[in-house]
Design an enzyme around this catalytic site. Structure first.
Site, PDB file in Angstrom:
ATOM      1  N   LYS A   1      40.771  48.681  39.685  1.00 18.97           N
ATOM      2  CA  LYS A   1      41.513  48.196  38.517  1.00 18.97           C
ATOM      3  C   LYS A   1      40.558  47.718  37.434  1.00 18.97           C
ATOM      4  CE  LYS A   1      44.545  44.657  39.097  1.00 18.97           C
ATOM      5  NZ  LYS A   1      44.357  43.567  38.125  1.00 18.97           N
ATOM      6  N   SER A   2      39.551  46.938  37.809  1.00 19.94           N
ATOM      7  CA  SER A   2      38.622  46.408  36.799  1.00 19.94           C
ATOM      8  C   SER A   2      37.917  47.547  36.062  1.00 19.94           C
ATOM      9  CB  SER A   2      37.560  45.535  37.474  1.00 19.94           C
ATOM     10  OG  SER A   2      38.138  44.375  37.996  1.00 19.94           O
TER      11      SER A   2
ATOM     12  N   ARG B   1      38.251  48.969  31.996  1.00 20.81           N
ATOM     13  CA  ARG B   1      37.063  49.075  31.142  1.00 20.81           C
ATOM     14  C   ARG B   1      36.853  50.506  30.663  1.00 20.81           C
ATOM     15  NH1 ARG B   1      36.882  44.662  34.273  1.00 20.81           N
ATOM     16  NH2 ARG B   1      35.439  42.935  33.828  1.00 20.81           N
TER      17      ARG B   1
ATOM     18  N   GLY C   1      46.076  39.931  33.180  1.00 18.73           N
ATOM     19  CA  GLY C   1      45.108  38.990  32.612  1.00 18.73           C
ATOM     20  C   GLY C   1      43.849  39.673  32.121  1.00 18.73           C
TER      21      GLY C   1
ATOM     22  N   GLN D   1      35.920  38.003  33.419  1.00 14.94           N
ATOM     23  CA  GLN D   1      36.754  38.295  32.248  1.00 14.94           C
ATOM     24  C   GLN D   1      36.218  37.571  31.027  1.00 14.94           C
ATOM     25  OE1 GLN D   1      40.779  37.357  33.435  1.00 14.94           O
ATOM     26  NE2 GLN D   1      40.920  39.176  34.748  1.00 14.94           N
TER      27      GLN D   1
ATOM     28  N   ASP E   1      39.351  38.062  44.491  1.00 10.81           N
ATOM     29  CA  ASP E   1      40.688  38.673  44.539  1.00 10.81           C
ATOM     30  C   ASP E   1      41.153  38.969  45.959  1.00 10.81           C
ATOM     31  OD1 ASP E   1      40.938  38.578  41.817  1.00 10.81           O
ATOM     32  OD2 ASP E   1      40.286  40.640  41.494  1.00 10.81           O
TER      33      ASP E   1
ATOM     34  N   LYS F   1      45.344  32.426  39.281  1.00  6.96           N
ATOM     35  CA  LYS F   1      45.504  33.885  39.302  1.00  6.96           C
ATOM     36  C   LYS F   1      46.958  34.248  39.004  1.00  6.96           C
ATOM     37  CE  LYS F   1      41.218  34.654  40.103  1.00  6.96           C
ATOM     38  NZ  LYS F   1      40.398  35.258  39.039  1.00  6.96           N
TER      39      LYS F   1
ATOM     40  N   ARG G   1      48.975  40.769  45.188  1.00  5.77           N
ATOM     41  CA  ARG G   1      48.059  40.661  46.328  1.00  5.77           C
ATOM     42  C   ARG G   1      48.654  39.789  47.437  1.00  5.77           C
ATOM     43  NH1 ARG G   1      44.047  43.600  44.124  1.00  5.77           N
ATOM     44  NH2 ARG G   1      43.322  43.060  42.033  1.00  5.77           N
TER      45      ARG G   1
HETATM   46  C1  S3P Z   1      38.478  40.640  36.753  1.00  5.29           C
HETATM   47  C2  S3P Z   1      37.865  39.437  36.964  1.00  5.29           C
HETATM   48  C3  S3P Z   1      38.404  38.396  37.860  1.00  5.29           C
HETATM   49  C4  S3P Z   1      39.442  38.963  38.811  1.00  5.29           C
HETATM   50  C5  S3P Z   1      40.428  39.838  38.112  1.00  5.29           C
HETATM   51  C6  S3P Z   1      39.718  41.012  37.460  1.00  5.29           C
HETATM   52  C7  S3P Z   1      37.869  41.599  35.827  1.00  5.29           C
HETATM   53  O1  S3P Z   1      39.024  37.397  37.096  1.00  5.29           O
HETATM   54  O2  S3P Z   1      40.115  37.923  39.485  1.00  5.29           O
HETATM   55  O3  S3P Z   1      41.401  40.336  39.011  1.00  5.29           O
HETATM   56  O4  S3P Z   1      38.271  42.789  35.830  1.00  5.29           O
HETATM   57  O5  S3P Z   1      36.958  41.198  35.084  1.00  5.29           O
HETATM   58  P1  S3P Z   1      38.223  36.123  36.503  1.00  5.29           P
HETATM   59  O6  S3P Z   1      37.311  36.593  35.448  1.00  5.29           O
HETATM   60  O7  S3P Z   1      39.306  35.236  35.955  1.00  5.29           O
HETATM   61  O8  S3P Z   1      37.505  35.539  37.687  1.00  5.29           O
END
Ligand code: S3P
Length: 435
Positions: free
Chosen positions: A24-25, A29, A97, A172, A318, A345, A390
């Site tokens: 997902k991350s 991006r 988020g 993030q 996560d 979260k 999750r």
């Molecule tokens: C993420 C960073 C994490 C993670 C989120 C995805 C990202 O959050 O918990 O699911 O893709 O950069 P935080 O930056 O709030 O730790």
């Protein structure tokens, strides 16, 4: 469509080869950097979950053509760093988020005005962690009085690079500041005391951006352009985590997880489960561009409770809902501290997981920054996932070791990160129905 109630019958074991969806991350991006690049970028293995669709739709609303070219393939037609257009209405980012915080960094620098909103969960999440540094860079960002969405981002100001020490371990926030730094005059530096995921840094580098990384510090010069680069997205270790735990706890299980991203900023779950005596082998290591990948083999074993080492917390941030299920099935007590971020979260994952575990007969004591879970026998029962993907998937796997059926309410958010979870888990041996 993922049903909002899951029912899982007790027992069973997991087996076979499983390819979970794209990370997902990295998928977020790829869409974002693809949109900002000069040229066209093909993305293979992209997660088509609701969160990434929110990112795609946000960029479509700003004039970027994002074509779906296959089941998990996209073509992003980059508009260049100066090519986004003002959206005609507020952008709805659903549950995501990552979309909101990273987009905030991009919008802060791109000179356009936008309002960013989301669902009930996202509307309660803290946004000052991004608005504060971006404001220091010269952006104008309004949050509610509580520091939550909706956010009004006003473009137009020329940003200045800053040297920023992250007050919380957050990829993030790091990413939002770095992305804003692309539009800023001068250098932008972000310092962190705990290691967080570095997908933004790796992908910026793949897109030709000169970025300096040394332990605890990342820095880039502003006003650089991005050159489109094709991206292959590894399978998401955060989704693989449910199968790692399911296979570890259910006697007679053996699962092979294919092409999983093993970026060292993400593999805390493997380290923690191994410390608990899980039998996980990393096989056939290779890479997808700048991201390392491997096939993971996991077989059942007798798990032991542990004190989770502090340095592994951000590297597994996560995966704790799944790790808590492993803890519930382990001999002895597992203690997690230093994880207050879990309360912020998609749900308060300490409170929601403790509540569900207690409903299933497991003793769990909570702390402001963690939890202690005593391994024991899970009964059947009904738990509330509180709209957290999750949490829902973690409790689904717990049925492998429960005495009775487990019903999980408010589970529809599984579609944000793993739309075919029920189908893939059923194929592997979980006795799950989603009617
Ligand atoms: C993420 C960073 C994490 C993670 C989120 C995805 C990202 O959050 O918990 O699911 O893709 O950069 P935080 O930056 O709030 O730790």
């Amino acid at each position: 469509m993922v049903s909002s109630v899951l029912r899982v019958s007790p027992g069973g074991a997991l087996s076979g080869a499983v390819t979970v969806p794209g990370d997902k991350s990295i998928s977020h991006r790829a869409v974002m950097l693809g949109a900002l690049a000069d040229g066209t970028c093909a993305v293979r293995g992209c997660l088509m979950g609701e969160d990434v669709v929110s990112t795609m739709d946000a960029f479509r609303a700003m004039g970027v053509v994002v074509e779906i070219s296959g089941a998990d393939e996209l073509i992003v037609h980059g508009v260049g760093i100066d090519g986004l257009s003002t959206p005609s209405k507020a952008i709805d980012l659903g549950n995501s988020g990552t979309s909101m915080r990273l987009l905030c960094g991009i919008l802060a620098g791109s000179g356009i005005d936008a309002t960013l909103g989301g669902d009930a969960s996202l509307s309660q999440r803290p946004m000052r962690r991004v608005s504060v540094p971006l404001t220091q860079m010269g952006a104008t960002i309004e949050t509610t009085a509580a520091g939550t969405p909706p956010l009004n981002v006003r473009g137009g100001a020329q940003l200045r690079g800053i040297d920023y020490q992250l007050p919380v371990a957050s990829a993030q926030v790091k990413s939002a500041v770095l992305l804003a730094g692309l539009f800023a005059q001068g250098r932008t530096t972000v310092r962190e005391t705990a290691v967080t995921r570095d997908h933004t840094e790796r992908m910026l580098s793949a897109f030709g951006v000169a970025i300096e990384t040394t332990p605890g510090r990342v820095s880039l010069a502003g006003l650089q352009r991005l050159t489109a680069s094709d991206i292959r997205v590894p399978a998401d270790i955060s989704s693989a985590a449910f199968f790692l735990v399911g296979s570890a706890i259910a006697p007679g299980s053996a699962v092979e997880l294919k092409a999983v991203g093993i970026n060292p900023t993400r593999t805390g779950v493997v380290d923690i489960l191994r410390l608990m005596n899980a039998n996980i082998q990393i096989q056939r290591e290779y890479s997808y561009g700048h991201e390392p990948v491997a096939d993971l083999m996991v077989a059942s074993s007798e798990l032991q409770g542990i004190d989770i080492p502090l340095h592994l917390v951000p590297l597994a941030i996560d995966e704790f809902p799944a790790i808590f299920i492993a803890a519930a099935c382990a001999k002895g007590t597992t203690v997690l501290r230093g994880a207050e971020e879990l309360r912020l979260k998609e749900s308060d994952r300490i409170a929601v997981m403790a509540d569900g575990l207690q409903k299933l007969g497991i003793h769990a004591e909570t702390f402001p920054d963690g939890i202690a879970i005593q391994g024991g026998q899970l009964h059947g029962g009904t738990v509330d996932a509180c709209g957290d993907h999750r949490v829902a998937m973690a409790f689904a796997m717990s049925a492998l070791r429960s005495e009775g059926a487990i019903t999980i309410d408010n589970a529809a958010a599984i579609a944000t990160s793993f739309p075919k979870f029920a189908h893939q888990a059923r194929t592997a041996g979980l006795r799950i129905s989603d009617s």
